[in-house]
Scaffold this active site. Structure first.
Site, PDB file in Angstrom:
ATOM      1  N   GLY A 168       1.573  -2.739  -6.338  1.00  0.00           N
ATOM      2  CA  GLY A 168       1.478  -1.452  -5.664  1.00  0.00           C
ATOM      3  C   GLY A 168       0.112  -0.832  -5.876  1.00  0.00           C
ATOM      4  O   GLY A 168      -0.875  -1.184  -5.232  1.00  0.00           O
ATOM      5  N   GLY A 169       0.031   0.084  -6.813  1.00  0.00           N
ATOM      6  CA  GLY A 169      -1.190   0.867  -7.048  1.00  0.00           C
ATOM      7  C   GLY A 169      -2.473   0.046  -7.115  1.00  0.00           C
ATOM      8  O   GLY A 169      -3.492   0.407  -6.494  1.00  0.00           O
ATOM      9  N   TRP A 202       0.825  -1.230   0.000  1.00  0.00           N
ATOM     10  CA  TRP A 202       0.000   0.000   0.000  1.00  0.00           C
ATOM     11  C   TRP A 202       0.850   1.267   0.000  1.00  0.00           C
ATOM     12  O   TRP A 202       0.334   2.361  -0.130  1.00  0.00           O
ATOM     13  CB  TRP A 202      -0.933   0.005   1.219  1.00  0.00           C
ATOM     14  CG  TRP A 202      -1.937  -1.112   1.236  1.00  0.00           C
ATOM     15  CD1 TRP A 202      -2.088  -2.113   0.307  1.00  0.00           C
ATOM     16  CD2 TRP A 202      -2.929  -1.356   2.241  1.00  0.00           C
ATOM     17  NE1 TRP A 202      -3.111  -2.961   0.691  1.00  0.00           N
ATOM     18  CE2 TRP A 202      -3.644  -2.515   1.858  1.00  0.00           C
ATOM     19  CE3 TRP A 202      -3.296  -0.705   3.434  1.00  0.00           C
ATOM     20  CZ2 TRP A 202      -4.696  -3.035   2.628  1.00  0.00           C
ATOM     21  CZ3 TRP A 202      -4.333  -1.222   4.197  1.00  0.00           C
ATOM     22  CH2 TRP A 202      -5.026  -2.370   3.792  1.00  0.00           C
ATOM     23  N   GLY A 230       4.927   2.053 -10.845  1.00  0.00           N
ATOM     24  CA  GLY A 230       4.067   3.234 -10.789  1.00  0.00           C
ATOM     25  C   GLY A 230       4.029   4.022 -12.079  1.00  0.00           C
ATOM     26  O   GLY A 230       3.528   5.143 -12.112  1.00  0.00           O
ATOM     27  N   GLU A 244      11.947   2.200  -3.804  1.00  0.00           N
ATOM     28  CA  GLU A 244      11.699   3.543  -3.268  1.00  0.00           C
ATOM     29  C   GLU A 244      12.550   3.791  -2.029  1.00  0.00           C
ATOM     30  O   GLU A 244      12.993   4.918  -1.786  1.00  0.00           O
ATOM     31  CB  GLU A 244      10.190   3.724  -2.993  1.00  0.00           C
ATOM     32  CG  GLU A 244       9.436   3.861  -4.310  1.00  0.00           C
ATOM     33  CD  GLU A 244       7.994   3.403  -4.276  1.00  0.00           C
ATOM     34  OE1 GLU A 244       7.428   3.187  -3.194  1.00  0.00           O
ATOM     35  OE2 GLU A 244       7.415   3.231  -5.383  1.00  0.00           O
ATOM     36  N   GLU A 290      11.599  -6.187  -9.466  1.00  0.00           N
ATOM     37  CA  GLU A 290      10.796  -5.005  -9.781  1.00  0.00           C
ATOM     38  C   GLU A 290      11.648  -4.037 -10.598  1.00  0.00           C
ATOM     39  O   GLU A 290      12.393  -3.230 -10.024  1.00  0.00           O
ATOM     40  CB  GLU A 290      10.334  -4.313  -8.496  1.00  0.00           C
ATOM     41  CG  GLU A 290       9.475  -5.183  -7.619  1.00  0.00           C
ATOM     42  CD  GLU A 290       8.570  -4.340  -6.736  1.00  0.00           C
ATOM     43  OE1 GLU A 290       7.356  -4.461  -6.877  1.00  0.00           O
ATOM     44  OE2 GLU A 290       9.083  -3.533  -5.953  1.00  0.00           O
TER      45      GLU A 290
END
Ligand code: PGA
Length: 222
Positions: free
Chosen positions: A203-204, A7, A152, A82, A146
């Protein structure tokens, strides 16, 4: 096959509605720290988005493995791009976090992946080799491949690119490898159909209950 929803720093969906919609489908959710307890209490398989290597100490802003275990958290994501890009995490730090979390009894999803510049410069295998070299095989360790250029951005790796990278990672370390980077309900089936794609880190699309449940269902039918 593991389908995990990261999330990130979004509050995320209602835990009880998500739990009800998932039914018996295998899943992992990684909410922000403030919602870990609630997700555990709702009966979701819950991971943290990071974990420190020490059991306690003067490490402002960090969370220790025993603290997660005390909440009923079952694992942690480590080394997300990230964290590497924006918060200076290094391969050595990722190795220490991973080893400590595994030793404490947590499951770990350790993330690896090349940037767009690195792929264009033909450095993908060197980058993956360097990132994977610091990890050791463990029954509770999975790697997430990834590609940073796909996170993203809506640019998914083609199933062929994913398969090639997954096979390469597995030739370095014999653990399951999840794919992450713009996984959506409409591309999950072809990605998860690849022989060396053992799951997904989403993710999203994990912020939407229906979308996440659809991806978990595709994963469970593979
Ligand atoms: P994305 O994120 O699905 O939004 O691309 C994937 C991830 O960062 O784990």
């Amino acid at each position: 096959m593991t389908v995990a929803g990261n999330w990130k720093m979004y509050d995320g969906p209602d835990s009880h509605a998500l739990r009800a919609a998932l039914g018996d489908l295998p899943h992992v959710v990684a909410p922000p720290y403030t919602r870990l307890r609630e997700c555990v209490d709702a009966g979701l398989t819950t991971y943290a988005q990071n974990v420190h290597w020490a059991d306690e100490g003067a490490f402002t802003g960090e969370i220790a493995p025993p603290m997660l275990l005390a909440l009923g958290v079952e694992g942690a994501i480590v080394g997300h791009s990230e964290r590497r890009q924006y918060f200076g995490e290094t391969d050595e730090g990722v190795a220490r976090r991973t080893a400590a979390a595994l030793a404490a009894g947590l499951n770990v999803i350790a993330c690896v992946g090349e940037t767009e510049e690195q792929r264009e410069a033909g450095e993908t295998e060197d980058v993956l080799r360097r990132q994977v070299a610091v990890l050791e095989r463990h029954e509770r360790l999975v790697v997430a491949y990834e590609p940073v250029w796909a996170i993203g951005t809506g640019k998914t790796a083609t199933p062929e690119i994913a398969q090639e990278a997954h096979a390469f990672v597995k030739s370095l370390l014999d653990v399951p490898v999840l794919y992450g980077g713009s996984v959506k309900p409409d591309n999950a089936a072809e990605l998860l159909a690849q022989p060396d794609v053992d799951g997904a880190l989403v993710g999203g699309a994990s912020l939407d209950i229906d979308g996440f449940v659809t991806i978990c269902r595709i994963g469970s039918s593979r």
